[in-house]
Design an enzyme around this catalytic site. Structure first.
Site, short mmCIF file in Angstrom:
data_model
loop_
_atom_site.label_atom_id
_atom_site.label_comp_id
_atom_site.label_asym_id
_atom_site.label_seq_id
_atom_site.Cartn_x
_atom_site.Cartn_y
_atom_site.Cartn_z
CB CYS A 42 -4.08 4.18 1.75
SG CYS A 42 -3.61 2.83 3.03
CB VAL A 67 0.86 5.50 2.87
CG1 VAL A 67 1.94 5.91 1.90
CG2 VAL A 67 -0.16 4.73 1.80
CB SER A 86 -2.69 3.07 10.43
OG SER A 86 -2.94 1.67 10.44
#
Ligand SMILES: N[C@@H](CCC(=O)N[C@@H](CS)C(=O)NCC(=O)O)C(=O)O
Length: 223
Positions: A19, A59, A72
């Site tokens: 990722c 994620v 993020s």
């Protein structure tokens, strides 16, 4: 009370090995010298505990003691703010611009993903044209002084770096330089990839996992 990073604070990044959004946070954690643990999950088979933690089911998720953060860009700004040496410009206008380009860079990552997963030559050409459009915008803004904004590394560089990891993997695995027409981005990528915080932000067998992922998706690049 505001949070200030304490080296004994338990920090865990919930991750997926390929990722790019996770990679952004790993770079920031490493660059800021923050101790952390990393836990990989299988996104094709998300564990219940993860779904309970992550409102978007995506994620990265950062567990900071008993607190949970997601997204993020938000995680990175938080990590930056609880440590010395800000990676965001102090000028409000420049800071706002960096935030806008950080958001834009997520779209560039998605365009890169679509290009790498295109299943035939026509789809690849179409996706690459969309990607190139976005890369042209970044190329026009990239400084020639070392990093995106200038001489100093900023959060915008930590979020762009995963793009270059994947361009470098594509070049090394499939002999295609998708940055050939973007000299300033190419130079920025080389500078970023040379940083230990960037080279150390992915698993050692990243290129082979990436190749397997594209192969399983029947990407045209792998044919
Ligand atoms: N805007 C999010 C994007 C995160 C994201 O898309 N993560 C992907 C993996 S690279 C994910 O978890 N996908 C799982 C899903 O969408 O079900 C961020 O910046 O953190």
């Amino acid at each position: 009370m505001s949070a200030i990073y304490k080296p004994n604070q338990t920090i865990e990044l919930i991750s997926f090995k390929l990722c790019p959004f996770v990679q952004r946070s790993v770079i920031t954690l490493l660059y800021k010298g923050i101790e952390f643990e990393i836990k990989y999950i299988d996104l094709a088979n998300k564990p219940d505990w993860f779904l309970a933690l992550s409102p978007l089911g995506k994620v990265p998720v950062l567990k900071y003691g008993d607190d949970v953060l997601f997204e993020s860009a938000v995680i990175n700004e938080f990590l930056d703010e609880i440590t010395e040496g800000s990676l965001m410009p102090s000028d409000p206008l420049q800071k706002a611009k960096d935030r806008a380009w950080i958001e834009f860079s997520s779209q560039v990552l998605m365009a890169q993903y679509q290009t790498s997963l295109a299943k035939n030559q026509d789809d690849f050409a179409q996706a690459e044209a969309g990607l190139n459009d976005k890369l042209s915008r970044l190329e026009a803004l990239t400084s020639d002084k070392g990093f995106f904004n200038g001489e100093d590394l900023a959060l915008i560089d930590t979020v762009l770096a995963p793009l270059f990891t994947r361009f470098a993997a594509i070049e090394s695995l499939f002999e295609r330089d998708l940055l050939a027409n973007f000299p300033k981005l190419k130079a920025l990528g080389q500078r970023l990839l040379a940083l230990p915080e960037v080279s150390g932000s992915v698993v050692e067998n990243f290129n082979s996992l990436f190749a397997d992922y594209l192969g399983n998706a029947e990407s045209w690049l792998t044919k």
